[in-house]
Write an enzyme that holds these catalytic residues in place. Structure first.
Site, PDB file in Angstrom:
ATOM      1  N   GLU A 100      -3.901  -1.851  16.930  1.00  0.00           N
ATOM      2  CA  GLU A 100      -2.717  -2.448  16.882  1.00  0.00           C
ATOM      3  C   GLU A 100      -1.431  -1.649  16.903  1.00  0.00           C
ATOM      4  OE1 GLU A 100      -3.656  -4.439  13.079  1.00  0.00           O
ATOM      5  OE2 GLU A 100      -1.999  -3.009  12.224  1.00  0.00           O
ATOM      6  N   CYS A 113       5.096   2.200  16.844  1.00  0.00           N
ATOM      7  CA  CYS A 113       4.150   2.731  16.164  1.00  0.00           C
ATOM      8  C   CYS A 113       2.853   2.432  16.644  1.00  0.00           C
ATOM      9  CB  CYS A 113       3.961   2.112  14.896  1.00  0.00           C
ATOM     10  SG  CYS A 113       2.776   2.490  13.596  1.00  0.00           S
ATOM     11  N   CYS A 120     -10.492   4.010  10.771  1.00  0.00           N
ATOM     12  CA  CYS A 120      -9.936   5.125  10.127  1.00  0.00           C
ATOM     13  C   CYS A 120     -10.994   5.643   9.078  1.00  0.00           C
ATOM     14  CB  CYS A 120      -8.705   5.237   9.520  1.00  0.00           C
ATOM     15  SG  CYS A 120      -8.004   6.763   8.875  1.00  0.00           S
ATOM     16  N   CYS A 124      -8.274   5.899   2.460  1.00  0.00           N
ATOM     17  CA  CYS A 124      -7.108   5.891   1.321  1.00  0.00           C
ATOM     18  C   CYS A 124      -7.248   4.298   0.919  1.00  0.00           C
ATOM     19  CB  CYS A 124      -5.845   5.950   1.957  1.00  0.00           C
ATOM     20  SG  CYS A 124      -5.889   7.662   2.861  1.00  0.00           S
ATOM     21  N   CYS A 127      -4.789   1.558   1.627  1.00  0.00           N
ATOM     22  CA  CYS A 127      -4.359   1.302   3.269  1.00  0.00           C
ATOM     23  C   CYS A 127      -5.458   0.325   3.697  1.00  0.00           C
ATOM     24  CB  CYS A 127      -4.551   2.546   4.054  1.00  0.00           C
ATOM     25  SG  CYS A 127      -4.418   2.532   5.669  1.00  0.00           S
ATOM     26  N   CYS A 354      -0.268  -1.639   9.164  1.00  0.00           N
ATOM     27  CA  CYS A 354      -1.069  -1.060   8.011  1.00  0.00           C
ATOM     28  C   CYS A 354      -2.500  -1.694   8.263  1.00  0.00           C
ATOM     29  CB  CYS A 354      -0.651  -1.581   6.804  1.00  0.00           C
ATOM     30  SG  CYS A 354       0.938  -0.706   6.227  1.00  0.00           S
TER      31      CYS A 354
HETATM   32  N1  SAH Z   1      -3.545   8.610   9.025  1.00  0.00           N
HETATM   33  C1  SAH Z   1      -1.982   8.662   9.173  1.00  0.00           C
HETATM   34  C2  SAH Z   1      -1.383   8.141   9.785  1.00  0.00           C
HETATM   35  C3  SAH Z   1      -1.462   6.639   9.648  1.00  0.00           C
HETATM   36  S1  SAH Z   1      -0.615   5.763   8.319  1.00  0.00           S
HETATM   37  C4  SAH Z   1      -1.633   9.088   7.884  1.00  0.00           C
HETATM   38  O1  SAH Z   1      -2.302   8.860   6.851  1.00  0.00           O
HETATM   39  O2  SAH Z   1      -0.503   9.956   7.679  1.00  0.00           O
HETATM   40  C5  SAH Z   1       0.877   5.842   8.470  1.00  0.00           C
HETATM   41  C6  SAH Z   1       1.623   5.852   7.135  1.00  0.00           C
HETATM   42  O3  SAH Z   1       1.633   4.677   6.433  1.00  0.00           O
HETATM   43  C7  SAH Z   1       0.873   6.931   6.235  1.00  0.00           C
HETATM   44  O4  SAH Z   1       1.920   7.474   5.356  1.00  0.00           O
HETATM   45  C8  SAH Z   1       0.226   6.047   5.121  1.00  0.00           C
HETATM   46  O5  SAH Z   1      -0.091   6.588   3.923  1.00  0.00           O
HETATM   47  C9  SAH Z   1       0.954   4.832   5.004  1.00  0.00           C
HETATM   48  N2  SAH Z   1       0.501   3.507   4.384  1.00  0.00           N
HETATM   49  C10 SAH Z   1      -0.983   3.177   4.723  1.00  0.00           C
HETATM   50  N3  SAH Z   1      -0.879   1.999   4.110  1.00  0.00           N
HETATM   51  C11 SAH Z   1       0.145   1.734   3.455  1.00  0.00           C
HETATM   52  C12 SAH Z   1       0.508   0.599   2.581  1.00  0.00           C
HETATM   53  N4  SAH Z   1      -0.282  -0.252   2.401  1.00  0.00           N
HETATM   54  N5  SAH Z   1       1.763   0.472   2.163  1.00  0.00           N
HETATM   55  C13 SAH Z   1       2.463   1.513   2.533  1.00  0.00           C
HETATM   56  N6  SAH Z   1       2.551   2.537   3.213  1.00  0.00           N
HETATM   57  C14 SAH Z   1       1.068   2.667   3.780  1.00  0.00           C
END
Ligand code: SAH
Length: 364
Positions: A100, A113, A120, A124, A127, A354
Site C-alpha cells: 500500500e 508514503c 516485513c 515489531c 505494527c 500501518c
Molecule cells: N520498517 C521501517 C519503516 C516502516 S514503519 C521502520 O520501522 O522504521 C514507519 C514508522 O511507523 C516506524 O517508525 C514504525 O515504527 C511506525 N509504526 C508502525 N506501526 C505503528 C503503529 N501501530 N502505530 C504508530 N506507529 C507505527
C-alpha cells in the site's frame, strides 16, 4: 492454502539505469535518442502507456509496451479521508503480493508514503505489517511505480486543491527499507536524478525510516545522497526495545544511536527519532529523560524526536498514551533541549501506513 509461488517481477523501464535504457532501445533496433524520449514520457509526463507516446513509430510502441512497461502494480482498493486529501491505495503486484501507499496533501506540501517490501520480517509486535511476516522484497520499479502513480494523480489535479507536485517521500509504508537496500537506493537515485532522467526530487525531502540495521545505515552514510534518516527507536533501554523492535537483540540502542549520529556527522542531515507512544508501555517520564540523556550524550543539534500516538492494530492489547502522558513525555524531551514534534496521524481512520489494509486482505 498452498503458498503462492513468488518470483522476480518482470523487468521494467524504471529498473534500468540511463545507460541500460539506451542499450535496451538499441537492442530493439532503435536509435539511442529514443531512450530519452521514453524517459521524458515516463519521468516528466508520468505516463507508462506506449499508446500515448505518439512520437514513437507505431511498430515500436507495441514492442516498447511489451518489453519496457509491463504493468507491475494494479490498484485494487482506494480509501479516502480528510475530504479526499489523504488517499490510501492498495496495490496488487504481478504475483498477487499486496502493498500500500498513502498520499497526503497539506495546504503547503504533499507527502507520499511508499512500501519497500511486501510484508516485513522485522516482527515489531505493535505494527500491523510486522504481524504479516515478509513476503518478498519489491523491485526498484515496483517502488518507483508507486511514486509515479502519485505524481501523475497530483499533476492531473485528481486530489482536491488543484494540480500540484509531490514534495516529500517517506519510506514508511510496508517493509524495512534497509533490508531491501539495493532496490531502495536505486529508487532513491531515480527519485533525485534531474528530469527527464529521473523524477527530480530533492534528497533532503526523502526520508528512509529504519528499525536500525546498523551495517546498512553505515552503507547509506557513505552513499553521498543526503536523504533524511529516521530511526524507529520506540524505547531508550535495551530491555524494552528488544521487545518492541526485536532486531534490537542484534544491534542495541547505543549501537543504533551511534550509527545515526555518524549519519548526521557525514551528511549534515538532522536525524529523526521515531517513537510510537504506547500506553503504560514506553511512555514513562523516566524513559523520556533517559532518551533525552542518550541523545545529548552524542551532542546537540543533530537529532529531533517524533513521538507518534500508537495507531492500535486489530487484536492488539496496546493503545495510545493518554494525552496528559503524551504532553509530559514531549515536555521532558524539550526540557533536555531536544526538538520534539508529535507526528501527524493523518489517515489513521483508514489505517494509514500501518499495513492494516493489506493485513485485512490476508485474513479474507
Ligand atoms: N520498517 C521501517 C519503516 C516502516 S514503519 C521502520 O520501522 O522504521 C514507519 C514508522 O511507523 C516506524 O517508525 C514504525 O515504527 C511506525 N509504526 C508502525 N506501526 C505503528 C503503529 N501501530 N502505530 C504508530 N506507529 C507505527
Amino acid at each position: 492454502m498452498a503458498p503462492r509461488r513468488r518470483g522476480k517481477p518482470p523487468r521494467h523501464f524504471a529498473d534500468l539505469t540511463p545507460a541500460e535504457r539506451v542499450a535496451s532501445v538499441e537492442a530493439m533496433g532503435e536509435k539511442p535518442f529514443r531512450a530519452k524520449q521514453l524517459a521524458t514520457h515516463y519521468f516528466t509526463h508520468f505516463t507508462a502507456d506506449p499508446a500515448e507516446m505518439t512520437d514513437l513509430p507505431a511498430a515500436t510502441r507495441d514492442e516498447v509496451a511489451r518489453t519496457m512497461f509491463p504493468q507491475l502494480i494494479r490498484p485494487t482498493r482506494r480509501l479516502e479521508a480528510d475530504g479526499g486529501t489523504t488517499v490510501k491505495t492498495l496495490w496488487h503486484l504481478f504475483d498477487d503480493a499486496k502493498v500500500e501507499s498513502v498520499l497526503m496533501r497539506y495546504p503547503n506540501r504533499t507527502t507520499l508514503c511508499v512500501s519497500s517490501q511486501a510484508g516485513c520480517g522485522m516482527a515489531c509486535p505493535f505494527c500491523a505489517t510486522g504481524q504479516l511476516g515478509l513476503t518478498r522484497n519489491l523491485s526498484t520499479a515496483e517502488i518507483v511505480e508507486q511514486v509515479r502513480a502519485a505524481m501523475r494523480s497530483l499533476a492531473r489535479g485528481e486530489i482536491p486543491g488543484g494540480p500540484t507536485r509531490l514534495n516529500n517521500l517517506v519510506f514508511m509504508g510496508m517493509g524495512e527499507p534497509l533490508a531491501n537496500y539495493k532496490a531502495v537506493i536505486e529508487t532513491v537515485r531515480t527519485l533525485v536524478a534531474p528530469q527527464p532522467e529521473g523524477l527530480g526530487m530533492s534528497a533532503r525531502n526523502i526520508t528512509v525510516s529504519t528499525v536500525g540495521l546498523v551495517p546498512a545505515i553505515e552503507k547509506l552514510t557513505k552513499e553521498g545522497i543526503p536523504v533524511t534518516l529516521a530511526l524507529s527507536l520506540h524505547a531508550p533501554d535495551d530491555d524494552l526495545r528488544s521487545e518492541l523492535v526485536p532486531i534490537n537483540t542484534r544491534w542495541s540502542v547505543d549501537e543504533a544511536l551511534d550509527a545515526a549520529r555518524r549519519y548526521f556527522e557525514v551528511t549534515g542531515r538532522r536525524v529523526s527519532i521515531e517513537y510510537a507512544l504506547i500506553k503504560d508501555m514506553n511512555d514513562h517520564a523516566w524513559r523520556a529523560d533517559l532518551l533525552g540523556e542518550k541523545l545529548n550524550a552524542r551532542g546537540k543539534g543533530w537529532v529531533h524526536v517524533n513521538p507518534i500516538p500508537l495507531n492500535p492494530t486489530p487484536g492488539s492489547i496496546w493503545t495510545a498514551s493518554e494525552r496528559a502522558v503524551e504532553a509530559e513525555f514531549v515536555a521532558r524531551l524539550r526540557a533536555h533541549g531536544i526538538p520534539t514534534t508529535i507526528r501527524d496521524t493523518r489517515g489513521s481512520d483508514i489505517d494509514g501506513a500501518c499495513g492494516q489494509l493489506a493485513a485485512d486482505e490476508e485474513d479474507e
